[in-house]
Scaffold this motif. Structure first.
Motif, mmCIF file in Angstrom:
data_model
loop_
_atom_site.group_PDB
_atom_site.id
_atom_site.type_symbol
_atom_site.label_atom_id
_atom_site.label_comp_id
_atom_site.label_asym_id
_atom_site.label_seq_id
_atom_site.Cartn_x
_atom_site.Cartn_y
_atom_site.Cartn_z
ATOM 1 N N GLY A 76 -5.771 4.705 8.083
ATOM 2 C CA GLY A 76 -5.617 5.556 6.908
ATOM 3 C C GLY A 76 -4.612 5.068 5.892
ATOM 4 O O GLY A 76 -4.164 5.827 5.030
ATOM 5 N N ILE A 77 -4.234 3.811 5.945
ATOM 6 C CA ILE A 77 -3.324 3.228 4.959
ATOM 7 C C ILE A 77 -4.188 2.440 3.980
ATOM 8 O O ILE A 77 -4.823 1.461 4.367
ATOM 9 C CB ILE A 77 -2.277 2.321 5.639
ATOM 10 C CG1 ILE A 77 -1.499 3.127 6.678
ATOM 11 C CG2 ILE A 77 -1.339 1.707 4.596
ATOM 12 C CD1 ILE A 77 -0.570 2.293 7.543
ATOM 13 N N GLY A 117 0.761 -1.392 -1.727
ATOM 14 C CA GLY A 117 2.194 -1.267 -1.418
ATOM 15 C C GLY A 117 2.451 -0.699 -0.039
ATOM 16 O O GLY A 117 3.382 -1.115 0.654
ATOM 17 N N ASP A 118 1.634 0.274 0.358
ATOM 18 C CA ASP A 118 1.801 0.875 1.681
ATOM 19 C C ASP A 118 1.440 -0.109 2.786
ATOM 20 O O ASP A 118 2.116 -0.179 3.815
ATOM 21 C CB ASP A 118 0.958 2.142 1.807
ATOM 22 C CG ASP A 118 1.402 3.245 0.858
ATOM 23 O OD1 ASP A 118 2.587 3.250 0.450
ATOM 24 O OD2 ASP A 118 0.559 4.107 0.519
ATOM 25 N N ILE A 119 0.372 -0.860 2.578
ATOM 26 C CA ILE A 119 -0.023 -1.881 3.556
ATOM 27 C C ILE A 119 1.076 -2.934 3.647
ATOM 28 O O ILE A 119 1.475 -3.344 4.746
ATOM 29 C CB ILE A 119 -1.378 -2.520 3.189
ATOM 30 C CG1 ILE A 119 -2.507 -1.475 3.237
ATOM 31 C CG2 ILE A 119 -1.694 -3.697 4.115
ATOM 32 C CD1 ILE A 119 -3.825 -1.954 2.626
ATOM 33 N N GLN A 158 -4.977 1.905 -7.061
ATOM 34 C CA GLN A 158 -6.289 1.760 -6.431
ATOM 35 C C GLN A 158 -6.094 1.730 -4.929
ATOM 36 O O GLN A 158 -5.009 1.425 -4.430
ATOM 37 C CB GLN A 158 -7.031 0.528 -6.912
ATOM 38 C CG GLN A 158 -6.442 -0.794 -6.486
ATOM 39 C CD GLN A 158 -7.311 -1.946 -6.973
ATOM 40 O OE1 GLN A 158 -8.212 -1.788 -7.771
ATOM 41 N NE2 GLN A 158 -7.026 -3.136 -6.480
ATOM 42 N N GLU A 159 -7.144 2.039 -4.222
ATOM 43 C CA GLU A 159 -7.115 2.049 -2.764
ATOM 44 C C GLU A 159 -8.134 1.049 -2.238
ATOM 45 O O GLU A 159 -9.143 0.776 -2.885
ATOM 46 C CB GLU A 159 -7.463 3.443 -2.227
ATOM 47 C CG GLU A 159 -6.474 4.505 -2.613
ATOM 48 C CD GLU A 159 -6.866 5.889 -2.150
ATOM 49 O OE1 GLU A 159 -5.961 6.720 -2.023
ATOM 50 O OE2 GLU A 159 -8.069 6.151 -1.921
ATOM 51 N N TYR A 160 -7.848 0.526 -1.066
ATOM 52 C CA TYR A 160 -8.772 -0.349 -0.349
ATOM 53 C C TYR A 160 -9.391 0.469 0.771
ATOM 54 O O TYR A 160 -8.675 0.994 1.621
ATOM 55 C CB TYR A 160 -8.037 -1.570 0.217
ATOM 56 C CG TYR A 160 -7.557 -2.490 -0.866
ATOM 57 C CD1 TYR A 160 -8.366 -3.514 -1.332
ATOM 58 C CD2 TYR A 160 -6.299 -2.324 -1.443
ATOM 59 C CE1 TYR A 160 -7.937 -4.359 -2.346
ATOM 60 C CE2 TYR A 160 -5.861 -3.166 -2.454
ATOM 61 C CZ TYR A 160 -6.691 -4.174 -2.902
ATOM 62 O OH TYR A 160 -6.269 -5.009 -3.911
ATOM 63 N N VAL A 161 -10.707 0.618 0.720
ATOM 64 C CA VAL A 161 -11.403 1.430 1.711
ATOM 65 C C VAL A 161 -12.493 0.601 2.382
ATOM 66 O O VAL A 161 -13.002 -0.360 1.822
ATOM 67 C CB VAL A 161 -12.008 2.703 1.078
ATOM 68 C CG1 VAL A 161 -10.910 3.631 0.556
ATOM 69 C CG2 VAL A 161 -12.977 2.364 -0.028
ATOM 70 N N LEU A 162 -12.835 1.011 3.582
ATOM 71 C CA LEU A 162 -13.868 0.315 4.348
ATOM 72 C C LEU A 162 -15.247 0.593 3.774
ATOM 73 O O LEU A 162 -15.554 1.726 3.391
ATOM 74 C CB LEU A 162 -13.838 0.783 5.804
ATOM 75 C CG LEU A 162 -12.580 0.407 6.574
ATOM 76 C CD1 LEU A 162 -12.409 1.311 7.783
ATOM 77 C CD2 LEU A 162 -12.635 -1.051 6.992
#
Length: 148
Positions: A36-37, A41-43, A79-83
């Motif tokens: 869920g990351i 920046g969080d990764i 932006q987010e990286y999603v599967l």
């Protein structure tokens, strides 16, 4: 990423898979996204990886169709990286690596994380290769059929 010989034309599925996801950072990024990351920046903070390495691995995973970017779910400009579906299908691979690590890389009683079934609150059963009838298989029970 460092230049290396591509395995895109190999007839071995393991070789092609390793070519796409077989480096340490890619697997750790996938673990984080499954956890869920989703933000760069969080990764980066979670893994402690250099920005340029993370950027390259994320680009590679997006190009391979394993991750995709989307606007952040909280409405910010991030932006987010999603599967993708292709990426989600790597779940058994990540679970198998986790379970192998649990069995072989921790001393008895040593603390480690667990993957828990939300519905039952219990750890997942161990994964194993099996016949179509559900019987466990070992490496001695299988053979690789190579193309001629």
């Amino acid at each position: 990423m460092a230049s290396r010989k591509s395995m895109k034309k190999e007839t071995c599925p393991v070789a092609r898979s390793v070519d796409v996801i077989g480096d340490r950072w890619s697997l750790m990024i996938l673990r984080d996204v499954f956890d869920g990351i989703y933000r760069f920046g969080d990764i980066q903070r979670n893994l402690g990886v250099a920005r340029n390495i993370l950027s390259g691995r994320l680009s590679h995973l997006v190009e391979a169709g394993i991750l995709e970017t989307r606007p952040a779910s909280d409405g910010t400009t991030y932006q987010e990286y999603v599967l993708t579906k292709k990426g989600e299908s790597l779940f058994p691979v990540i679970v198998a690596l986790q379970q192998w690590g649990e069995r072989h890389l921790f001393d008895r009683g040593e603390r480690h994380s667990w993957l828990i079934d939300k519905a039952t609150g219990k750890p997942l059963l161990s994964m194993f290769p099996q016949t179509r009838e559900g019987h466990a298989l070992t490496p001695h029970d299988t053979v690789v059929k190579k193309p001629t």
